[in-house]
Design a protein around this motif. Structure first.
Motif, PDB file in Angstrom:
ATOM      1  N   PHE A  28      -5.057  -0.370  -6.310  1.00 52.03           N
ATOM      2  CA  PHE A  28      -5.121  -0.714  -4.878  1.00 52.03           C
ATOM      3  C   PHE A  28      -6.530  -0.532  -4.340  1.00 52.03           C
ATOM      4  O   PHE A  28      -7.363   0.149  -4.950  1.00 52.03           O
ATOM      5  CB  PHE A  28      -4.127   0.135  -4.065  1.00 52.03           C
ATOM      6  N   VAL A  42      -8.674  -0.411  -0.326  1.00 55.97           N
ATOM      7  CA  VAL A  42      -8.602  -0.506   1.134  1.00 55.97           C
ATOM      8  C   VAL A  42      -9.925  -1.077   1.619  1.00 55.97           C
ATOM      9  O   VAL A  42     -10.992  -0.603   1.225  1.00 55.97           O
ATOM     10  CB  VAL A  42      -8.394   0.878   1.777  1.00 55.97           C
ATOM     11  N   LEU A  67       6.147   2.487  -0.004  1.00 59.05           N
ATOM     12  CA  LEU A  67       5.170   2.262   1.071  1.00 59.05           C
ATOM     13  C   LEU A  67       5.873   1.716   2.313  1.00 59.05           C
ATOM     14  O   LEU A  67       5.628   2.180   3.434  1.00 59.05           O
ATOM     15  CB  LEU A  67       4.067   1.293   0.611  1.00 59.05           C
ATOM     16  N   ILE A  92      -1.434   7.207  -2.346  1.00 57.06           N
ATOM     17  CA  ILE A  92      -1.730   6.206  -1.298  1.00 57.06           C
ATOM     18  C   ILE A  92      -1.356   6.783   0.069  1.00 57.06           C
ATOM     19  O   ILE A  92      -2.085   6.648   1.047  1.00 57.06           O
ATOM     20  CB  ILE A  92      -0.967   4.882  -1.542  1.00 57.06           C
ATOM     21  N   ASN A 132      -7.193  -2.773   5.741  1.00 57.21           N
ATOM     22  CA  ASN A 132      -6.329  -3.645   4.955  1.00 57.21           C
ATOM     23  C   ASN A 132      -6.111  -3.031   3.571  1.00 57.21           C
ATOM     24  O   ASN A 132      -7.067  -2.852   2.815  1.00 57.21           O
ATOM     25  CB  ASN A 132      -7.007  -5.027   4.860  1.00 57.21           C
ATOM     26  N   LEU A 133      -4.889  -2.668   3.278  1.00 56.62           N
ATOM     27  CA  LEU A 133      -4.555  -2.100   1.955  1.00 56.62           C
ATOM     28  C   LEU A 133      -4.029  -3.226   1.079  1.00 56.62           C
ATOM     29  O   LEU A 133      -3.003  -3.839   1.381  1.00 56.62           O
ATOM     30  CB  LEU A 133      -3.485  -1.017   2.121  1.00 56.62           C
ATOM     31  N   ARG A 134      -4.790  -3.523   0.011  1.00 52.32           N
ATOM     32  CA  ARG A 134      -4.344  -4.560  -0.935  1.00 52.32           C
ATOM     33  C   ARG A 134      -3.885  -3.871  -2.202  1.00 52.32           C
ATOM     34  O   ARG A 134      -4.450  -2.858  -2.630  1.00 52.32           O
ATOM     35  CB  ARG A 134      -5.489  -5.525  -1.248  1.00 52.32           C
ATOM     36  N   ILE A 135      -2.873  -4.431  -2.821  1.00 52.38           N
ATOM     37  CA  ILE A 135      -2.272  -3.739  -3.958  1.00 52.38           C
ATOM     38  C   ILE A 135      -1.848  -4.745  -5.008  1.00 52.38           C
ATOM     39  O   ILE A 135      -1.496  -5.885  -4.692  1.00 52.38           O
ATOM     40  CB  ILE A 135      -1.091  -2.875  -3.426  1.00 52.38           C
ATOM     41  N   TYR A 163       0.785  -3.146   3.788  1.00 49.27           N
ATOM     42  CA  TYR A 163      -0.023  -3.537   2.619  1.00 49.27           C
ATOM     43  C   TYR A 163       0.062  -5.032   2.442  1.00 49.27           C
ATOM     44  O   TYR A 163       0.947  -5.685   3.000  1.00 49.27           O
ATOM     45  CB  TYR A 163       0.502  -2.837   1.349  1.00 49.27           C
TER      46      TYR A 163
END
Ligand code: HAM
Length: 430
Positions: A269, A271, A244, A146, A162-165, A251
């Motif tokens: 994840f 993005v 992170l 990442i 936007n980083l979603r995890i 995130y």
């Protein structure tokens, strides 16, 4: 309208755009190497079963989007690769890479093929850059990939991503969750579409990935996988989030995130960019320790990786004005012919200059001297070298610096001496 058009879902990349690709590819090569990743190239097609087993038979990619064909009547079906991870893992297992060193860090920039309905940011032939870290079984691996991905975005100047995890837990977690999902969806059976009905039997997790708007309300009420995770899975996930945060990577945890491929475990994840419209996923990835076993290895092989869609990356960069400063490489010198009979001599001079590593342009369209000068300025050449009858005979040429307008009359050797150094500098920049 010409008789032949590019095939639906494919596109041509002309020189201006190719310069943008080269720039982005350069950043990928540089940063991958900074993190110690080495390039891997695998074949464009593989046996179809590799993707069926690797990506999962009930995924959209395998169920609807693969370009598969029989190479000959009795042959095994082969498929144009729709993604890279399965092929990279196949290559690593085939070569028994992990017996050579415990950790392998691989990256790629590759062409892929999916039979999707083409629209902006969605093609049938597209490219990804990605990285796969093999041999490390811990949150460190996923945090590492990442971090590399986010540093590529940052170095290119991208903002507003936007980083979603999420965590998808381990096999035992998912088995418990699978039962919970089957119980939840059973009363809605009649309202589900055909593919969701099939998935309910075979792989209920995939229903959560459905794009069908008619069943989104049902999906929204489904139990969350996160609530079925073991304590150790939760701890693993929290460790990733810790790494992170420590690196200042923003995130948001999204417990509804399920990726479109079956091989993920623990962290997954994605993005997104608001600049992209409907196809807003710029890239995604996660851990996939079970893929090796799925492909016939006797045990799991710890792995984590990501891939980013190059076309979508370029669209986002264009919208954010990140190519504004990118001018195609200008020639250092433009050979200007006073008359067309001098073309042979001019070509010979251009050859000598190019042999010496000096980027040289010469008009091949028999244009007037004025038009040649206009072209030299348009191309942002730094110098013009004038060739007339007199110059041809004397071997002395007028070299004009187009920035300062200074002009001097010089032998070809002297011209080469002057231009060699700036040519070297340009070469290092490119
Ligand atoms: P994916 O989410 O299927 O993941 O694809 C990654 C990215 O490729 C997407 O976010 C998107 O930007 C781009 N992409 C996918 N399909 C298309 C298309 N039809 N046209 C244009 N761009 C597209 C994977 O492929 C995984 N192999 C990622 C991975 C690597 N996981 C672990 N390692």
């Amino acid at each position: 309208m010409p008789q032949y058009q590019a095939v639906k879902g494919t596109r041509d990349i002309f020189p201006d755009e190719a310069a943008q690709w080269k720039y982005v590819e350069g950043a990928v090569h540089t940063l991958a190497s900074l993190y110690g990743f080495s390039e891997i190239r695998t074949p464009v097609f593989e046996y179809t079963e590799l993707f069926q087993r690797g990506i999962g038979a009930t995924t959209d990619i395998v169920g609807k989007e693969m370009f598969s064909f029989l190479p000959d009547p009795n042959g095994r079906s082969i498929t144009l690769r729709p993604e890279m991870t399965a092929g990279v893992m196949r290559a690593a297992l085939q070569k028994n890479l992990l017996s050579l060193a415990p950790v392998h860090k691989l990256y790629y920039i590759s062409e892929l093929f999916r039979k999707e309905r083409p629209q902006a940011g969605r093609q049938r032939q597209f490219s990804q850059f990605g990285a796969e870290l093999l041999g490390v079984s811990s949150p460190v691996a996923v945090a590492e990939v990442i971090t590399l991905m986010m540093q590529v975005f940052e170095s290119l100047g991208l903002t507003g991503l936007n980083l979603r995890i999420n965590s998808l837990g381990d096999t035992a977690d998912r088995l418990r969750y699978r039962e919970a999902l089957q119980l939840y969806f059973a009363p809605f059976h009649d309202q589900l579409d055909d593919s969701s009905k099939e998935r309910l039997e075979k792989n209920p997790l995939r229903i959560l990935d459905s794009k069908n708007p008619a069943i989104q309300d049902i999906i929204a009420g489904a139990p969350r996988l996160y609530d079925y995770l073991s304590t150790s899975s939760v701890e693993e996930f929290e460790k990733v989030l810790f790494y992170l945060s420590e690196r200042g990577i923003a995130y948001s945890v999204d417990h509804r995130l399920v990726r479109g491929l079956d091989y993920y475990c623990h962290t997954a994840f994605e993005v997104t960019s608001s600049e992209l419209g409907a196809q807003d996923a710029l890239g995604g990835g996660g851990r996939y320790d079970g893929l090796a076993r799925e492909l016939g290895n006797s045990q799991d092989l710890p792995a984590a990786g990501f891939a980013v869609g190059m076309e979508r990356l370029l669209i986002t960069m264009e919208k954010q004005g990140l190519f504004a400063a990118l001018i195609p490489h200008a020639p250092l010198v433009y050979v200007v012919l006073q008359e067309q009979e001098l073309l042979d001599h001019g070509m010979q001079i251009a050859f000598r200059l190019r042999k010496a590593g000096i980027k040289t342009e010469i008009d091949l369209a028999a244009r007037s001297m004025k038009a040649q000068m206009r072209e030299a300025n348009k191309m942002r050449a730094s110098y013009a070298l004038f060739i007339g009858k007199e110059e041809e005979q004397s071997g002395l040429y007028a070299l004009k610096n187009l920035v300062t307008s200074e002009q001097s009359t010089l032998s070809l050797e002297a011209v080469l001496d002057i231009l060699r150094e700036p040519a070297q500098r340009e070469l290092l920049k490119s």
